[in-house]
Motif scaffolding. Structure first.
Motif, PDB file in Angstrom:
ATOM      1  N   ARG A 148       0.540  -1.270   0.639  1.00  0.00           N
ATOM      2  CA  ARG A 148      -0.188   0.058   0.149  1.00  0.00           C
ATOM      3  C   ARG A 148       0.387   0.876  -0.174  1.00  0.00           C
ATOM      4  NH1 ARG A 148      -3.573   0.249   4.445  1.00  0.00           N
ATOM      5  NH2 ARG A 148      -4.981   2.313   2.999  1.00  0.00           N
ATOM      6  N   THR A 149       1.821   1.435   0.358  1.00  0.00           N
ATOM      7  CA  THR A 149       3.080   2.261   0.653  1.00  0.00           C
ATOM      8  C   THR A 149       4.168   1.655   0.621  1.00  0.00           C
ATOM      9  OG1 THR A 149       4.014   3.803   2.301  1.00  0.00           O
ATOM     10  CG2 THR A 149       3.155   2.556   3.561  1.00  0.00           C
ATOM     11  N   TYR A 150       5.452   2.053   0.108  1.00  0.00           N
ATOM     12  CA  TYR A 150       6.215   1.316  -0.193  1.00  0.00           C
ATOM     13  C   TYR A 150       7.863   2.452   0.784  1.00  0.00           C
ATOM     14  CZ  TYR A 150       5.798  -0.338  -4.782  1.00  0.00           C
ATOM     15  OH  TYR A 150       4.822  -1.111  -5.346  1.00  0.00           O
ATOM     16  N   LYS A 151       6.974   3.579   1.425  1.00  0.00           N
ATOM     17  CA  LYS A 151       7.461   3.948   2.933  1.00  0.00           C
ATOM     18  C   LYS A 151       8.433   3.374   3.896  1.00  0.00           C
ATOM     19  CE  LYS A 151       5.490   6.333   6.293  1.00  0.00           C
ATOM     20  NZ  LYS A 151       5.075   7.353   7.422  1.00  0.00           N
ATOM     21  N   ASN A 152       7.642   2.462   4.279  1.00  0.00           N
ATOM     22  CA  ASN A 152       8.629   1.818   5.094  1.00  0.00           C
ATOM     23  C   ASN A 152       8.895   0.074   4.435  1.00  0.00           C
ATOM     24  OD1 ASN A 152       7.609   3.327   7.296  1.00  0.00           O
ATOM     25  ND2 ASN A 152       4.993   2.442   6.871  1.00  0.00           N
ATOM     26  N   ARG A 153       8.883   0.364   3.401  1.00  0.00           N
ATOM     27  CA  ARG A 153       9.803  -1.026   2.470  1.00  0.00           C
ATOM     28  C   ARG A 153      11.116  -1.026   3.354  1.00  0.00           C
ATOM     29  NH1 ARG A 153      11.832  -0.735  -3.181  1.00  0.00           N
ATOM     30  NH2 ARG A 153      13.549  -1.119  -2.574  1.00  0.00           N
ATOM     31  N   GLY A 154      11.160  -2.829   3.830  1.00  0.00           N
ATOM     32  CA  GLY A 154      12.576  -3.435   4.141  1.00  0.00           C
ATOM     33  C   GLY A 154      11.763  -3.550   5.989  1.00  0.00           C
ATOM     34  N   MET A 155      10.867  -2.659   6.552  1.00  0.00           N
ATOM     35  CA  MET A 155      10.420  -2.870   8.001  1.00  0.00           C
ATOM     36  C   MET A 155       8.838  -2.658   8.236  1.00  0.00           C
ATOM     37  SD  MET A 155      12.276   0.633   9.437  1.00  0.00           S
ATOM     38  CE  MET A 155      11.872   2.307   9.058  1.00  0.00           C
ATOM     39  N   GLU A 156       8.763  -3.164   7.039  1.00  0.00           N
ATOM     40  CA  GLU A 156       6.995  -2.968   6.963  1.00  0.00           C
ATOM     41  C   GLU A 156       6.111  -3.359   7.562  1.00  0.00           C
ATOM     42  OE1 GLU A 156       8.674  -4.387   4.693  1.00  0.00           O
ATOM     43  OE2 GLU A 156       8.423  -3.973   2.522  1.00  0.00           O
ATOM     44  N   ARG A 157       5.184  -2.514   8.045  1.00  0.00           N
ATOM     45  CA  ARG A 157       3.599  -2.951   9.232  1.00  0.00           C
ATOM     46  C   ARG A 157       2.701  -3.812   8.693  1.00  0.00           C
ATOM     47  NH1 ARG A 157       4.041   2.832  10.928  1.00  0.00           N
ATOM     48  NH2 ARG A 157       2.879   2.941   8.623  1.00  0.00           N
ATOM     49  N   PRO A 158       1.875  -4.182   9.600  1.00  0.00           N
ATOM     50  CA  PRO A 158       0.638  -5.359   8.685  1.00  0.00           C
ATOM     51  C   PRO A 158      -0.007  -4.090   7.845  1.00  0.00           C
ATOM     52  CG  PRO A 158       1.457  -5.847  10.821  1.00  0.00           C
ATOM     53  CD  PRO A 158       1.733  -4.464  10.479  1.00  0.00           C
ATOM     54  N   ALA A 159      -0.749  -2.402   7.979  1.00  0.00           N
ATOM     55  CA  ALA A 159      -0.727  -1.922   7.319  1.00  0.00           C
ATOM     56  C   ALA A 159      -0.555  -1.868   5.754  1.00  0.00           C
ATOM     57  CB  ALA A 159      -1.778  -1.255   8.207  1.00  0.00           C
ATOM     58  N   ASP A 160       1.190  -2.049   5.678  1.00  0.00           N
ATOM     59  CA  ASP A 160       1.723  -1.365   5.183  1.00  0.00           C
ATOM     60  C   ASP A 160       0.823  -2.356   3.610  1.00  0.00           C
ATOM     61  OD1 ASP A 160       2.862   0.387   6.134  1.00  0.00           O
ATOM     62  OD2 ASP A 160       4.999   0.133   6.543  1.00  0.00           O
ATOM     63  N   VAL A 161       1.164  -3.653   3.025  1.00  0.00           N
ATOM     64  CA  VAL A 161       0.758  -4.653   2.572  1.00  0.00           C
ATOM     65  C   VAL A 161      -0.761  -4.489   3.057  1.00  0.00           C
ATOM     66  CG1 VAL A 161       2.968  -5.300   2.380  1.00  0.00           C
ATOM     67  CG2 VAL A 161       1.412  -6.281   3.223  1.00  0.00           C
ATOM     68  N   VAL A 162      -0.995  -5.650   1.715  1.00  0.00           N
ATOM     69  CA  VAL A 162      -2.837  -5.842   1.529  1.00  0.00           C
ATOM     70  C   VAL A 162      -2.539  -7.127   1.069  1.00  0.00           C
ATOM     71  CG1 VAL A 162      -2.733  -4.439  -0.170  1.00  0.00           C
ATOM     72  CG2 VAL A 162      -4.528  -5.370   0.812  1.00  0.00           C
ATOM     73  N   VAL A 163      -3.508  -8.569   0.705  1.00  0.00           N
ATOM     74  CA  VAL A 163      -3.449  -9.391  -0.436  1.00  0.00           C
ATOM     75  C   VAL A 163      -4.346  -9.278  -1.190  1.00  0.00           C
ATOM     76  CG1 VAL A 163      -3.725 -12.093  -0.081  1.00  0.00           C
ATOM     77  CG2 VAL A 163      -2.171 -11.474   1.312  1.00  0.00           C
ATOM     78  N   LEU A 164      -4.229  -9.453  -2.592  1.00  0.00           N
ATOM     79  CA  LEU A 164      -5.119  -9.238  -3.493  1.00  0.00           C
ATOM     80  C   LEU A 164      -5.422 -10.011  -3.993  1.00  0.00           C
ATOM     81  CD1 LEU A 164      -4.750  -5.410  -4.279  1.00  0.00           C
ATOM     82  CD2 LEU A 164      -6.753  -6.660  -2.738  1.00  0.00           C
ATOM     83  N   CYS A 165      -6.212 -10.375  -4.809  1.00  0.00           N
ATOM     84  CA  CYS A 165      -5.971 -11.541  -6.124  1.00  0.00           C
ATOM     85  C   CYS A 165      -5.468 -11.170  -7.609  1.00  0.00           C
ATOM     86  CB  CYS A 165      -7.207 -12.701  -6.887  1.00  0.00           C
ATOM     87  SG  CYS A 165      -8.835 -11.680  -7.260  1.00  0.00           S
ATOM     88  N   GLY A 166      -4.632 -11.882  -8.261  1.00  0.00           N
ATOM     89  CA  GLY A 166      -3.992 -11.243  -9.397  1.00  0.00           C
ATOM     90  C   GLY A 166      -5.456  -9.896 -10.484  1.00  0.00           C
ATOM     91  N   SER A 167      -6.707 -10.286 -10.227  1.00  0.00           N
ATOM     92  CA  SER A 167      -7.176  -9.943 -10.851  1.00  0.00           C
ATOM     93  C   SER A 167      -7.596  -8.076 -10.606  1.00  0.00           C
ATOM     94  CB  SER A 167      -8.505 -10.729 -10.653  1.00  0.00           C
ATOM     95  OG  SER A 167      -8.583 -11.700 -11.644  1.00  0.00           O
ATOM     96  N   CYS A 168      -7.827  -8.717  -9.269  1.00  0.00           N
ATOM     97  CA  CYS A 168      -7.815  -7.456  -8.034  1.00  0.00           C
ATOM     98  C   CYS A 168      -6.958  -6.133  -8.014  1.00  0.00           C
ATOM     99  CB  CYS A 168      -8.539  -7.388  -6.747  1.00  0.00           C
ATOM    100  SG  CYS A 168      -9.973  -8.622  -6.651  1.00  0.00           S
ATOM    101  N   HIS A 169      -5.384  -7.033  -8.068  1.00  0.00           N
ATOM    102  CA  HIS A 169      -4.202  -5.964  -7.774  1.00  0.00           C
ATOM    103  C   HIS A 169      -4.186  -5.805  -9.331  1.00  0.00           C
ATOM    104  CE1 HIS A 169       0.256  -6.686  -6.724  1.00  0.00           C
ATOM    105  NE2 HIS A 169      -0.733  -5.720  -6.744  1.00  0.00           N
ATOM    106  N   GLY A 170      -4.789  -6.607 -10.844  1.00  0.00           N
ATOM    107  CA  GLY A 170      -4.958  -5.554 -11.572  1.00  0.00           C
ATOM    108  C   GLY A 170      -5.709  -4.541 -11.844  1.00  0.00           C
ATOM    109  N   ARG A 171      -6.785  -4.597 -11.421  1.00  0.00           N
ATOM    110  CA  ARG A 171      -7.971  -3.735 -11.203  1.00  0.00           C
ATOM    111  C   ARG A 171      -7.302  -2.793 -10.392  1.00  0.00           C
ATOM    112  NH1 ARG A 171     -11.447  -7.641 -12.466  1.00  0.00           N
ATOM    113  NH2 ARG A 171     -11.506  -8.278 -10.002  1.00  0.00           N
ATOM    114  N   HIS A 172      -6.659  -2.477  -9.206  1.00  0.00           N
ATOM    115  CA  HIS A 172      -6.359  -1.537  -8.898  1.00  0.00           C
ATOM    116  C   HIS A 172      -5.138  -0.660  -9.615  1.00  0.00           C
ATOM    117  CE1 HIS A 172      -4.581   0.499  -5.143  1.00  0.00           C
ATOM    118  NE2 HIS A 172      -2.987   0.271  -5.477  1.00  0.00           N
TER     119      HIS A 172
END
Length: 124
Positions: free
Chosen positions: A93-117
């Motif tokens: 969701r953000t690259y600001k914390n790349r290397g020390m991601e918090r749970p809220a920094d990432v989201v699970v999406l299927c390939g279709s939803c990810h592509g739509r995003h």
């Protein structure tokens, strides 16, 4: 007045001295330079190192694999948009914390939803 061109010599970032260009050093003069020990760089904070990696390389690190596995576990193996259980991807969701991601920094999406995003597919 005659001026000589000078060249600074370095090994491992340490200045060794200055020589005049056009001067040919003897083997005896070069020997101390050749035998200097290599200097190890200072260790860099791991999160900082990870944040500087090219993104494709970063995605292959053990750190990212752990972040990805934890995100999939939190999402119970389901797309957080459509609830699909296959073809899952973990999206930053953000690259600001790349290397020390918090749970809220990432989201699970299927390939279709990810592509739509990312605007690669039209909404169903």
């Amino acid at each position: 007045v005659r001026s000589a061109m000078m060249l600074a010599l370095f090994k491992g970032g340490i200045p060794l001295g200055v020589i005049a260009l056009g001067y040919r050093a003897t083997e005896a003069e070069l020997e101390p330079i050749r035998n200097l020990p290599e200097i190890e760089p200072e260790p860099v904070d791991e999160a900082e190192r990870l944040s500087r990696l090219p993104y494709g390389v970063y995605l292959k690190t053990a750190h990212w694999q752990r972040v990805r596995a934890e995100a999939l576990k939190r999402a119970e193996g389901r797309c957080m948009m459509c609830n699909a259980g296959q073809g899952l991807e973990v999206h930053h969701r953000t690259y600001k914390n790349r290397g020390m991601e918090r749970p809220a920094d990432v989201v699970v999406l299927c390939g279709s939803c990810h592509g739509r995003h990312h605007g690669k597919l039209r909404a169903a």
